[in-house]
Design a protein around this motif. Structure first.
Motif, PDB file in Angstrom:
ATOM      1  N   ALA A 119       8.313   5.272   1.983  1.00  0.00           N
ATOM      2  CA  ALA A 119       8.063   6.068   1.376  1.00  0.00           C
ATOM      3  C   ALA A 119       6.839   4.939   0.164  1.00  0.00           C
ATOM      4  O   ALA A 119       5.811   5.393   0.032  1.00  0.00           O
ATOM      5  N   THR A 120       7.547   3.715   0.383  1.00  0.00           N
ATOM      6  CA  THR A 120       6.943   2.669  -1.013  1.00  0.00           C
ATOM      7  C   THR A 120       5.892   2.089   0.454  1.00  0.00           C
ATOM      8  O   THR A 120       4.889   2.136   0.401  1.00  0.00           O
ATOM      9  N   ALA A 148      -1.354   3.825   1.626  1.00  0.00           N
ATOM     10  CA  ALA A 148      -1.891   4.554   2.542  1.00  0.00           C
ATOM     11  C   ALA A 148      -2.254   6.277   1.818  1.00  0.00           C
ATOM     12  O   ALA A 148      -3.544   6.759   2.257  1.00  0.00           O
ATOM     13  N   LEU A 149      -1.164   6.682   1.914  1.00  0.00           N
ATOM     14  CA  LEU A 149      -1.080   8.217   1.097  1.00  0.00           C
ATOM     15  C   LEU A 149      -0.874   8.914   0.397  1.00  0.00           C
ATOM     16  O   LEU A 149      -0.994   9.638  -0.429  1.00  0.00           O
ATOM     17  N   PHE A 150      -0.550   8.002  -1.342  1.00  0.00           N
ATOM     18  CA  PHE A 150      -0.677   8.749  -1.942  1.00  0.00           C
ATOM     19  C   PHE A 150      -1.184   7.514  -3.268  1.00  0.00           C
ATOM     20  O   PHE A 150      -2.000   8.475  -4.384  1.00  0.00           O
ATOM     21  N   LEU A 151      -1.324   6.211  -3.468  1.00  0.00           N
ATOM     22  CA  LEU A 151      -2.194   5.890  -4.857  1.00  0.00           C
ATOM     23  C   LEU A 151      -3.372   6.422  -4.405  1.00  0.00           C
ATOM     24  O   LEU A 151      -3.719   6.621  -5.733  1.00  0.00           O
ATOM     25  N   VAL A 207      -0.945  14.774  -8.434  1.00  0.00           N
ATOM     26  CA  VAL A 207       0.807  15.798  -9.098  1.00  0.00           C
ATOM     27  C   VAL A 207       1.006  17.075  -8.515  1.00  0.00           C
ATOM     28  O   VAL A 207       2.467  18.150  -7.870  1.00  0.00           O
ATOM     29  N   LEU A 208      -0.305  17.385  -7.871  1.00  0.00           N
ATOM     30  CA  LEU A 208       0.217  19.140  -6.554  1.00  0.00           C
ATOM     31  C   LEU A 208       0.767  18.146  -5.720  1.00  0.00           C
ATOM     32  O   LEU A 208       1.624  18.695  -4.966  1.00  0.00           O
ATOM     33  N   ILE A 209       1.132  16.732  -5.174  1.00  0.00           N
ATOM     34  CA  ILE A 209       1.400  16.536  -3.796  1.00  0.00           C
ATOM     35  C   ILE A 209       2.532  17.256  -3.974  1.00  0.00           C
ATOM     36  O   ILE A 209       3.433  17.199  -3.638  1.00  0.00           O
ATOM     37  N   LEU A 210       3.363  15.982  -5.502  1.00  0.00           N
ATOM     38  CA  LEU A 210       4.614  16.133  -5.847  1.00  0.00           C
ATOM     39  C   LEU A 210       4.853  17.115  -5.992  1.00  0.00           C
ATOM     40  O   LEU A 210       7.393  17.426  -5.267  1.00  0.00           O
ATOM     41  N   ILE A 211       4.413  18.058  -6.482  1.00  0.00           N
ATOM     42  CA  ILE A 211       5.076  19.800  -7.344  1.00  0.00           C
ATOM     43  C   ILE A 211       5.171  20.310  -5.301  1.00  0.00           C
ATOM     44  O   ILE A 211       6.195  21.242  -5.103  1.00  0.00           O
ATOM     45  N   ALA A 212       4.367  20.292  -4.527  1.00  0.00           N
ATOM     46  CA  ALA A 212       4.717  20.869  -3.221  1.00  0.00           C
ATOM     47  C   ALA A 212       5.934  20.227  -2.910  1.00  0.00           C
ATOM     48  O   ALA A 212       6.888  20.392  -1.830  1.00  0.00           O
ATOM     49  N   PHE A 272      -0.167   5.081 -11.583  1.00  0.00           N
ATOM     50  CA  PHE A 272      -0.692   4.198 -10.834  1.00  0.00           C
ATOM     51  C   PHE A 272      -1.308   4.530  -9.612  1.00  0.00           C
ATOM     52  O   PHE A 272      -0.909   4.506  -8.517  1.00  0.00           O
ATOM     53  N   ALA A 273      -2.996   3.833  -9.760  1.00  0.00           N
ATOM     54  CA  ALA A 273      -4.109   4.005  -8.717  1.00  0.00           C
ATOM     55  C   ALA A 273      -3.625   3.204  -7.439  1.00  0.00           C
ATOM     56  O   ALA A 273      -4.333   3.477  -6.389  1.00  0.00           O
ATOM     57  N   SER A 274      -3.283   1.490  -7.658  1.00  0.00           N
ATOM     58  CA  SER A 274      -3.051   0.609  -6.820  1.00  0.00           C
ATOM     59  C   SER A 274      -1.757  -0.288  -7.675  1.00  0.00           C
ATOM     60  O   SER A 274      -1.577  -0.320  -9.109  1.00  0.00           O
ATOM     61  N   LEU A 275      -1.286  -1.113  -6.469  1.00  0.00           N
ATOM     62  CA  LEU A 275      -0.088  -1.980  -7.315  1.00  0.00           C
ATOM     63  C   LEU A 275       0.338  -3.136  -6.394  1.00  0.00           C
ATOM     64  O   LEU A 275      -0.409  -3.178  -5.145  1.00  0.00           O
ATOM     65  N   PRO A 276       0.243  -4.352  -6.895  1.00  0.00           N
ATOM     66  CA  PRO A 276       0.288  -5.638  -6.637  1.00  0.00           C
ATOM     67  C   PRO A 276       1.672  -5.301  -5.423  1.00  0.00           C
ATOM     68  O   PRO A 276       2.331  -4.497  -5.694  1.00  0.00           O
ATOM     69  N   THR A 277       1.662  -5.817  -4.150  1.00  0.00           N
ATOM     70  CA  THR A 277       3.139  -5.955  -3.180  1.00  0.00           C
ATOM     71  C   THR A 277       3.912  -6.725  -4.168  1.00  0.00           C
ATOM     72  O   THR A 277       5.368  -5.325  -4.567  1.00  0.00           O
ATOM     73  N   LEU A 278       4.158  -7.251  -5.015  1.00  0.00           N
ATOM     74  CA  LEU A 278       5.099  -7.519  -6.459  1.00  0.00           C
ATOM     75  C   LEU A 278       5.580  -6.694  -7.305  1.00  0.00           C
ATOM     76  O   LEU A 278       6.639  -6.143  -6.689  1.00  0.00           O
ATOM     77  N   GLU A 279       4.760  -5.691  -7.424  1.00  0.00           N
ATOM     78  CA  GLU A 279       5.073  -4.435  -8.144  1.00  0.00           C
ATOM     79  C   GLU A 279       5.859  -3.566  -7.640  1.00  0.00           C
ATOM     80  O   GLU A 279       6.320  -2.054  -7.483  1.00  0.00           O
TER      81      GLU A 279
END
Length: 155
Positions: free
Chosen positions: A32-33, A38-41, A49-54, A93-100
């Protein structure tokens, strides 16, 4: 076994990940991480939110069916709950660096394993697969809050 049964096993196990004999939840969280950038952020918040509900309802249904098929409560095969919990961790988060991303992974795994109140109790709030899914959602909320603080401190 019906086609629907095979599909439930496939979805609840995130394909072959649920078949990994050791630490399948950790492997599910890792997948998932890795998939999140590519698929979520990149998606707008509303779609996330809709994806999480589904995912919650699909995961609950397939986890319930998998429990019946494997005749076990919350079998290790079910890792779709790790997907939702991990993505809840990354939700704001819209994007996160690798560390985060790595920090979010570790935080979610810690809360999912340690199950601080009310995470452990939440497993019994809802029946069958819904109980399997809700504790990971709550662990993801804890991890999300901690990740947001970590992100803010790094800014």
């Amino acid at each position: 076994m019906t086609t629907g049964d095979r599909l439930s096993l496939l979805v609840s196990g995130l394909g072959p990940i649920g078949k990994i004999p050791y630490a399948s939840g950790t492997w599910g969280s890792a997948a998932a991480t890795i998939a999140a950038p590519a698929l979520f952020l990149p998606l707008p918040g509303f779609w996330r939110v809709l994806i999480l509900i589904a995912l919650f309802f699909i995961g609950s249904f397939t986890a319930t069916r998998t429990e019946t098929l494997l005749q076990k409560k919350d079998p290790s095969h079910v890792v779709i709950d790790e997907l939702i919990g991990q993505w809840v961790t990354f939700l704001p988060f819209a994007s996160l660096p690798t560390l985060e991303l790595a920090a979010g992974f570790l935080l979610f795994r810690a809360f999912d394993i340690l199950k601080p109140p009310p995470v452990r109790a939440s497993e019994n709030w809802l029946p069958a697969g819904y109980g399997v899914m809700i504790d990971d959602v709550l662990a993801g909320i804890y991890a999300c809050i901690c990740l947001a603080i970590f992100h803010w401190l790094r800014s």
